[in-house]
Design an enzyme around this catalytic site. Structure first.
Site, short mmCIF file in Angstrom:
data_model
loop_
_atom_site.label_atom_id
_atom_site.label_comp_id
_atom_site.label_asym_id
_atom_site.label_seq_id
_atom_site.Cartn_x
_atom_site.Cartn_y
_atom_site.Cartn_z
N GLY A 34 0.84 -1.19 0.00
CA GLY A 34 0.00 0.00 0.00
C GLY A 34 0.88 1.25 0.00
N ASP A 35 0.24 2.40 -0.08
CA ASP A 35 0.94 3.69 -0.07
C ASP A 35 1.91 3.85 -1.22
OD1 ASP A 35 -0.36 4.18 2.40
OD2 ASP A 35 1.18 3.00 3.40
N LYS B 244 -0.99 5.39 -5.44
CA LYS B 244 -2.07 5.02 -6.38
C LYS B 244 -3.04 6.18 -6.60
CE LYS B 244 -3.36 1.69 -3.76
NZ LYS B 244 -2.29 1.64 -2.75
N GLY B 245 -3.31 6.93 -5.51
CA GLY B 245 -4.27 8.03 -5.61
C GLY B 245 -3.85 9.03 -6.67
N GLY C 277 -6.04 5.88 2.29
CA GLY C 277 -5.92 7.32 2.39
C GLY C 277 -4.96 7.81 1.34
N HIS C 278 -5.34 8.84 0.63
CA HIS C 278 -4.37 9.40 -0.28
C HIS C 278 -4.52 10.91 -0.38
CE1 HIS C 278 -7.59 7.72 -2.96
NE2 HIS C 278 -7.70 9.00 -3.15
N GLN D 178 -5.01 -0.12 -0.64
CA GLN D 178 -3.99 -0.99 -0.06
C GLN D 178 -3.07 -1.55 -1.15
OE1 GLN D 178 -7.45 -1.73 1.27
NE2 GLN D 178 -7.00 0.03 2.51
N PRO E 4 4.79 6.92 11.27
CA PRO E 4 5.94 6.85 10.36
C PRO E 4 5.97 5.49 9.69
CG PRO E 4 6.67 7.01 12.67
CD PRO E 4 5.18 7.03 12.68
N SER F 9 6.44 8.97 -12.00
CA SER F 9 6.00 10.14 -11.27
C SER F 9 7.21 10.70 -10.50
CB SER F 9 4.86 9.75 -10.34
OG SER F 9 4.66 10.74 -9.38
N GLY G 93 7.07 13.73 -8.57
CA GLY G 93 6.66 14.76 -7.62
C GLY G 93 5.16 14.69 -7.42
P1 IMP Z 1 -6.94 -2.81 8.44
O1 IMP Z 1 -7.13 -2.69 6.96
O2 IMP Z 1 -7.26 -1.54 9.18
O3 IMP Z 1 -7.63 -4.01 9.02
O4 IMP Z 1 -5.38 -3.04 8.71
C1 IMP Z 1 -4.74 -4.24 8.33
C2 IMP Z 1 -3.33 -3.97 7.85
O5 IMP Z 1 -3.38 -3.27 6.62
C3 IMP Z 1 -2.48 -3.11 8.80
O6 IMP Z 1 -1.14 -3.54 8.71
C4 IMP Z 1 -2.62 -1.73 8.21
O7 IMP Z 1 -1.54 -0.88 8.56
C5 IMP Z 1 -2.63 -2.06 6.74
N1 IMP Z 1 -3.30 -1.06 5.90
C6 IMP Z 1 -4.61 -0.89 5.74
N2 IMP Z 1 -4.87 0.10 4.88
C7 IMP Z 1 -3.68 0.54 4.45
C8 IMP Z 1 -3.29 1.53 3.48
O8 IMP Z 1 -4.11 2.20 2.84
N3 IMP Z 1 -1.95 1.69 3.32
C9 IMP Z 1 -1.03 0.95 3.99
N4 IMP Z 1 -1.36 0.02 4.87
C10 IMP Z 1 -2.67 -0.19 5.10
#
Ligand code: IMP
Length: 427
Positions: free
Chosen positions: A12-13, A16-17, A40-41, A223, A303, A412, A414
């Site tokens: 994740g992160d 993508k957004g 979240g993005h 994710q 972090p 990308s 920036g």
């Molecule tokens: P949950 O989705 O809140 O149940 O979290 C399960 C796992 O997925 C945890 O390790 C979270 O930190 C991770 N996680 C959930 N959503 C994201 C995301 O958008 N980015 C990065 N990690 C995520």
């Protein structure tokens, strides 16, 4: 017909957004197919930053339709505050459909998520505590409350009351925690329903009709591959399927309708939460990347852990999602390093592993096999096109393409919209 799926290839992160926002301009319908406000993005438009958790970034284009698919789990309170936030900032939200089949994250799901994490003690998943897991648990157990229930007050009331009969016992007897008042919950959800009603629809029908009409569809995964319930680093995963196959279930389209799968790959690795991370950097280089990349969670502010780009994982993502192309993000963050490293395999008990292992026991004992490449000093945030990249940056990209056998079509450099460079067309 043209439909592109955007998937995260790591934890994740991956940015993508931003890629979705960029491609949204070329598409007609933008759909999220799994997860909820655990995602979240940040999207930057003309010097202004917007933080979104549920609604696709396509919402910034008033002429595009945005869909929250049936595979999503929706926290009404979070959704309403996101709608309000957008409207307060002058963004129209009329172009939104919420699937009548999506499940609702109820207040008790959030409390149970938190209590379950506390109870795990040493074995915490590190969830976002947004109630995602408990909501999908109820869905699978056939006890969930869905968006369509918001349209039938009597049924909604009965479902909430029934659900609380069980949940309040669980909260009291297992967790020694406070019970919820059914009347208050019915009143709150009924109030939220009024705000949401205009957006509710049969999203699968809408999407398939759009396909038949030759419109361009974009599916935005939240994710990433390693957080996938089936293919990720279980149990350190989310409770849905971010991989490309998740689109069919979570948006209600057939697999033959997907024309292109674009994997978003960050130029280095990050991970939020616990679990093994073979290419992790726990040194100054990791700190420098974290600062330069602003690697702090959009949803939680935590972090992020940092590591070298792990291509064992990228190749695995290619396999489980059938990637056609890669969008490589945050390449600019790697400027200013003398040497860069790519993780190309793992060493486990003296053996070389080229495929990503299922067992976390094995993964936690894997040492990264690192290939060193020369870095580049130049600031690349202002380049006009791929051709302007320093040779060493081009070589970094070339090596990734060779090892993954997938072409890089987008880079990308920036956060701005104009800092996304297309090498090969996506639609
Ligand atoms: P949950 O989705 O809140 O149940 O979290 C399960 C796992 O997925 C945890 O390790 C979270 O930190 C991770 N996680 C959930 N959503 C994201 C995301 O958008 N980015 C990065 N990690 C995520």
């Amino acid at each position: 017909m043209s439909s592109v799926v955007i998937v995260g290839t790591q934890w994740g992160d991956e940015g993508k957004g931003k890629i979705t926002d960029f491609l949204a301009e070329k598409s007609d319908v933008i759909t999220r197919y799994q997860g909820g406000n655990n995602a979240g993005h940040t999207v930057k438009i003309a010097d202004k930053e917007y933080k979104l958790h549920l609604i696709p970034s396509g919402i910034f284009y008033p002429d595009k339709m945005c869909v929250l698919g049936n595979g999503m789990v929706i926290d009404l309170e979070a959704l309403i505050s996101e709608l309000d936030y957008l409207e307060e900032n002058g963004v129209t939200v009329k172009n939104l459909i919420i699937s009548d089949r999506a499940h609702l994250i109820m207040p008790y799901h959030k409390v149970l998520d938190e209590l379950d994490e506390e109870r795990r003690d040493q074995e915490k998943i590190g969830t976002t505590k947004k109630g995602i897991g408990p909501c999908y648990m109820d869905k699978a157990a056939r006890k969930g409350i869905r968006v369509c229930d918001l349209l039938e007050p009597e049924i909604l009331k009965k479902k909430i009351e029934n659900s609380l009969k069980e949940k309040n016992q669980l909260l009291d007897r297992v967790y020694d925690s406070k019970a919820f008042d059914p009347d208050k919950m019915v009143a709150d959800i009924t109030r939220y329903a009024e705000r949401i009603k205009p957006f509710i629809g049969d999203s699968s029908y809408y999407i398939n009709t759009a396909l038949e009409n030759g419109e361009k569809l974009l599916f935005e995964g939240a994710q990433g591959t390693l957080l996938d319930l089936d293919h990720g680093t279980y149990p350190f995963v989310t409770s849905s399927n971010p991989v490309a196959g998740g689109v069919c279930i979570g948006a209600g389209i057939g697999p033959t309708n997907i024309t292109n799968v674009l994997g978003v790959l960050k130029a280095y690795s990050t991970r939020v939460g616990d679990g093994p991370f073979p290419s992790e950097l726990k040194d100054d280089i990791g700190d420098k990347i974290r600062e330069a990349g602003g690697e702090f969670g959009t949803t939680t502010g935590r972090p992020r852990r940092i590591g070298w780009l792990d291509l064992v994982i990228a190749r695995y993502a290619k396999r489980v999602s059938g990637l056609d192309q890669i969008a490589l993000t945050l390449l600019d963050v790697l400027s200013g390093f003398e040497k860069l490293k790519l993780c190309v395999a793992y060493k486990y008990k003296g053996e070389t592993l080229k495929e990503f292992p299922a067992s976390l026991e094995v993964l936690s004992k894997c040492e990264p096999v690192l290939e060193e490449l020369p870095g580049w000093e130049e600031d690349i945030t202002g380049i006009e096109s791929y051709d302007d990249l320093p040779t060493n940056a081009k070589n970094y990209l070339k090596r990734i393409e060779e090892i993954c056998s997938v072409p890089i079509s987008v880079i990308s450099v920036g956060p701005g919209r104009d800092q996304t460079k297309i090498i090969k067309d996506i639609f």
